[in-house]
Design a protein around this motif. Structure first.
Motif, PDB file in Angstrom:
ATOM      1  N   ASN A 206       0.957  -1.066   0.074  1.00  0.00           N
ATOM      2  CA  ASN A 206       0.179   0.069  -0.070  1.00  0.00           C
ATOM      3  C   ASN A 206       0.799   1.214   0.045  1.00  0.00           C
ATOM      4  OD1 ASN A 206      -3.219  -0.848   0.507  1.00  0.00           O
ATOM      5  ND2 ASN A 206      -1.862  -2.141   1.887  1.00  0.00           N
ATOM      6  N   SER A 245      -7.774   4.716  -1.695  1.00  0.00           N
ATOM      7  CA  SER A 245      -8.671   4.560  -0.533  1.00  0.00           C
ATOM      8  C   SER A 245      -9.183   5.667   0.064  1.00  0.00           C
ATOM      9  CB  SER A 245      -8.028   3.675   0.441  1.00  0.00           C
ATOM     10  OG  SER A 245      -8.852   3.344   1.762  1.00  0.00           O
ATOM     11  N   THR A 248      -7.669   5.226   4.173  1.00  0.00           N
ATOM     12  CA  THR A 248      -6.239   5.582   4.252  1.00  0.00           C
ATOM     13  C   THR A 248      -5.499   6.516   3.195  1.00  0.00           C
ATOM     14  OG1 THR A 248      -5.779   3.717   2.754  1.00  0.00           O
ATOM     15  CG2 THR A 248      -6.455   3.235   4.981  1.00  0.00           C
ATOM     16  N   THR A 250      -4.371   5.734   0.314  1.00  0.00           N
ATOM     17  CA  THR A 250      -3.233   4.847  -0.296  1.00  0.00           C
ATOM     18  C   THR A 250      -3.720   4.208  -1.446  1.00  0.00           C
ATOM     19  OG1 THR A 250      -3.859   3.063   1.219  1.00  0.00           O
ATOM     20  CG2 THR A 250      -2.194   4.754   1.950  1.00  0.00           C
ATOM     21  N   SER A 252      -3.277   0.212  -3.728  1.00  0.00           N
ATOM     22  CA  SER A 252      -2.708  -0.954  -3.324  1.00  0.00           C
ATOM     23  C   SER A 252      -1.949  -1.492  -4.603  1.00  0.00           C
ATOM     24  CB  SER A 252      -3.571  -2.150  -3.167  1.00  0.00           C
ATOM     25  OG  SER A 252      -4.462  -2.295  -3.890  1.00  0.00           O
TER      26      SER A 252
END
Length: 353
Positions: A206, A245, A248, A250, A252
């Motif tokens: 991530n 996301s 978060t 972030t 993936s």
């Protein structure tokens, strides 16, 4: 009177001379600062994005017993001993066999094979007669149906018989092997063996949203682990999600790792450096010698008169230890790498080892 004034003037000058001679040396001579230097050279530099993750095997499986029978662990032909934890197996290799005569007899595989042969011969005869007008199309089709059903019965029996052998579906390493006494009857659904193939591995990552434009599929990755600190494995970015996301901030992805010598083990925690940029034959200096002032970044170099010269620099790509120099230095400049912390422009320096 005039002579007295002359004598007083001479006396004052003499006192001034004595006072000057008695001043500390530090007030008249600047001390040279000891420094270490290295010549600026051209080299290669890579820029990284650092991340971490847990190494996982690319292929893994847990095999269970699909039939009941007497458990017989097979001999590993590579060692001459029964298979054990850590043994390598090849695709298609038989690891465990189950014996159950009642089960095998119930399959009646020989009779099913014979029935298939008879049905195939009968179909060929009906086909020849149909071409000569000796039988109807319906009779030919019925013969074909009988042949097809006989083939399905035989193949089904073969599949059920194959379940009495636990076979490696791919080449890998035995990572779990529950102990059963040889000849003990095992029921269906019991764990028999777990295999992993980890000559190629992957880690799930991530990364911060800010890196999404820098990371691309196919970029090279350097993989390290503290247990193999002297070895760096090579990987690549294999998958990236386009979604950020909302929780978060972030995104993936997955990194695939080449592990031909099996030095990296499944479950190990690894550090991954994704190479986002790389340059060759550019000026490169240590990152820790760069200072920052009101006019920007600068370093100190030694001039021919043994004085320190503060050089304003423009930097390019960088990593944890090194920086590319775009402007401000040239090849073979004598860069001060130790003792620069207290220097000022034109400070006297003394080069030491």
């Amino acid at each position: 009177m005039k002579n007295i004034k002359n004598l007083l003037f001479v006396f004052a000058m003499a006192l001034a001379a004595v006072a000057c001679n008695n001043r500390p040396e530090s007030e008249t001579t600047e001390l040279a600062v000891p420094v270490s230097v290295q010549n600026v050279k051209k080299g290669s530099i890579s820029q990284f994005i650092n991340t971490t993750g847990t190494a996982k095997s690319l292929y893994e499986t847990n095999l269970v017993s699909e039939v009941a029978g007497e458990y017989l662990l097979q001999t590993n032909p590579a060692t001459g001993r029964p298979f054990k934890l850590g043994d390598k197996v090849k695709k298609g290799q038989v690891i465990v066999v189950f014996e159950d005569d009642e089960y095998v007899n119930g399959l009646a595989i020989e009779s099913k094979k014979l029935n298939l042969e008879i049905s195939e011969d009968e179909y060929e005869k009906q086909k020849s007669l149909y071409e000569k007008g000796g039988v109807t199309l319906r009779e030919l089709r019925n013969s074909e149906v009988s042949k097809t059903n006989a083939r399905y019965d035989y193949e089904s029996a073969e599949i059920r018989l194959a379940k009495m052998s636990v076979v490696a579906p791919f080449s890998g390493v035995i990572v779990e092997l529950p102990y059963y006494t040889q000849g003990t009857r095992i029921t269906t659904g019991q764990p028999i063996v777990s295999l992993m193939s980890y000559d190629k591995m992957y880690i799930e990552i991530n990364l911060p949203e800010k890196n999404i434009s820098e990371v691309k599929i196919g970029q090279e990755v350097l993989i390290t682990n503290y247990t193999i600190s002297e070895d760096t494995l090579i990987g690549k970015v294999s998958e990236l999600s386009p979604m950020i996301s909302s929780e978060t901030r972030t995104f993936s992805g997955k990194l695939q790792i080449n592990n031909p010598d099996l030095k990296l083990r499944p479950g190990m925690f690894v550090k991954a450096d994704i190479i986002t940029d790389k340059k060759d034959s550019v000026l490169v200096i240590p990152k820790n010698v760069i200072l920052t002032g009101n006019r920007g970044k600068y370093v100190f170099v030694v001039e021919r008169n043994s004085a320190a010269d503060d050089r304003r620099i423009t930097t390019g790509i960088e990593n944890k230890d090194f920086v590319e120099i775009v402007e401000g230095l040239k090849e073979n400049d004598r860069l001060i790498i130790k003792g620069f912390e207290t220097l000022r422009d034109n400070s006297k320096v003394k080069i030491i080892l």
